[in-house]
Write a protein that holds these residues in place. Structure first.
Motif, PDB file in Angstrom:
ATOM      1  N   HIS A  58      24.092  -2.607  98.507  1.00 13.93           N
ATOM      2  CA  HIS A  58      23.095  -3.664  98.699  1.00 13.93           C
ATOM      3  C   HIS A  58      21.712  -3.037  98.826  1.00 13.93           C
ATOM      4  N   ASP A  59      20.758  -3.624  98.131  1.00 16.60           N
ATOM      5  CA  ASP A  59      19.353  -3.206  98.231  1.00 16.60           C
ATOM      6  C   ASP A  59      18.547  -4.475  98.471  1.00 16.60           C
TER       7      ASP A  59
ATOM      8  N   ASN B 235      15.568  -5.023  98.435  1.00 12.51           N
ATOM      9  CA  ASN B 235      14.434  -5.166  97.529  1.00 12.51           C
ATOM     10  C   ASN B 235      14.850  -5.504  96.098  1.00 12.51           C
ATOM     11  N   ASP B 236      16.161  -5.569  95.864  1.00  8.82           N
ATOM     12  CA  ASP B 236      16.676  -5.853  94.526  1.00  8.82           C
ATOM     13  C   ASP B 236      17.596  -7.068  94.589  1.00  8.82           C
ATOM     14  N   SER B 237      17.141  -8.195  94.060  1.00  8.07           N
ATOM     15  CA  SER B 237      17.935  -9.429  94.107  1.00  8.07           C
ATOM     16  C   SER B 237      19.193  -9.353  93.242  1.00  8.07           C
ATOM     17  N   ASN B 238      19.282  -8.367  92.361  1.00  5.71           N
ATOM     18  CA  ASN B 238      20.466  -8.198  91.511  1.00  5.71           C
ATOM     19  C   ASN B 238      21.515  -7.267  92.117  1.00  5.71           C
ATOM     20  N   SER B 239      21.230  -6.694  93.280  1.00 10.68           N
ATOM     21  CA  SER B 239      22.206  -5.793  93.899  1.00 10.68           C
ATOM     22  C   SER B 239      23.328  -6.611  94.529  1.00 10.68           C
TER      23      SER B 239
END
Length: 101
Positions: free
Chosen positions: A76-77, A79-83
């Motif tokens: 999970h990141d 800052n990245d909605s695709n993670s």
């Protein structure tokens, strides 16, 4: 000579060949993989093989994809909605369309 005895004598070599062929197809090789090879965590919750033959491991520290050579770890990141939704992965399935759930 009994007719059934003749059938039995012919069937025995055939049966031996069949057992030998089946045994050869069952032979499996295992390779130990661990953190040393790139697995993100030793606590594995779930394992699947996808339609392309890649192995996926759900761990306490991310979703790990193994392509027989190396691992790619998905975490999970924020800052990245695709993670992935969270780094702790408990289970995974793949539907007929190849989509992971």
């Amino acid at each position: 000579m009994n007719r059934h005895c003749g059938i039995s004598l012919l069937a025995t070599p055939l049966l031996i060949c069949l057992v030998t062929i089946c045994h050869a197809q069952i032979t499996t090789n295992f390779t130990r993989i661990s953190i040393d090879q790139g697995l993100s965590n030793i606590s594995i919750r779930s394992i699947i093989e996808d339609q392309q033959g890649m192995m996926w491991f759900c761990t306490e520290d991310g979703l790990n994809r193994f392509d027989s050579y190396q691992f790619k770890v998905f975490r999970h990141d924020r800052n990245d909605s695709n993670s992935i939704a969270q780094s702790k992965a408990n289970s995974i399935i793949q539907d007929r369309d190849g989509i992971f759930w």
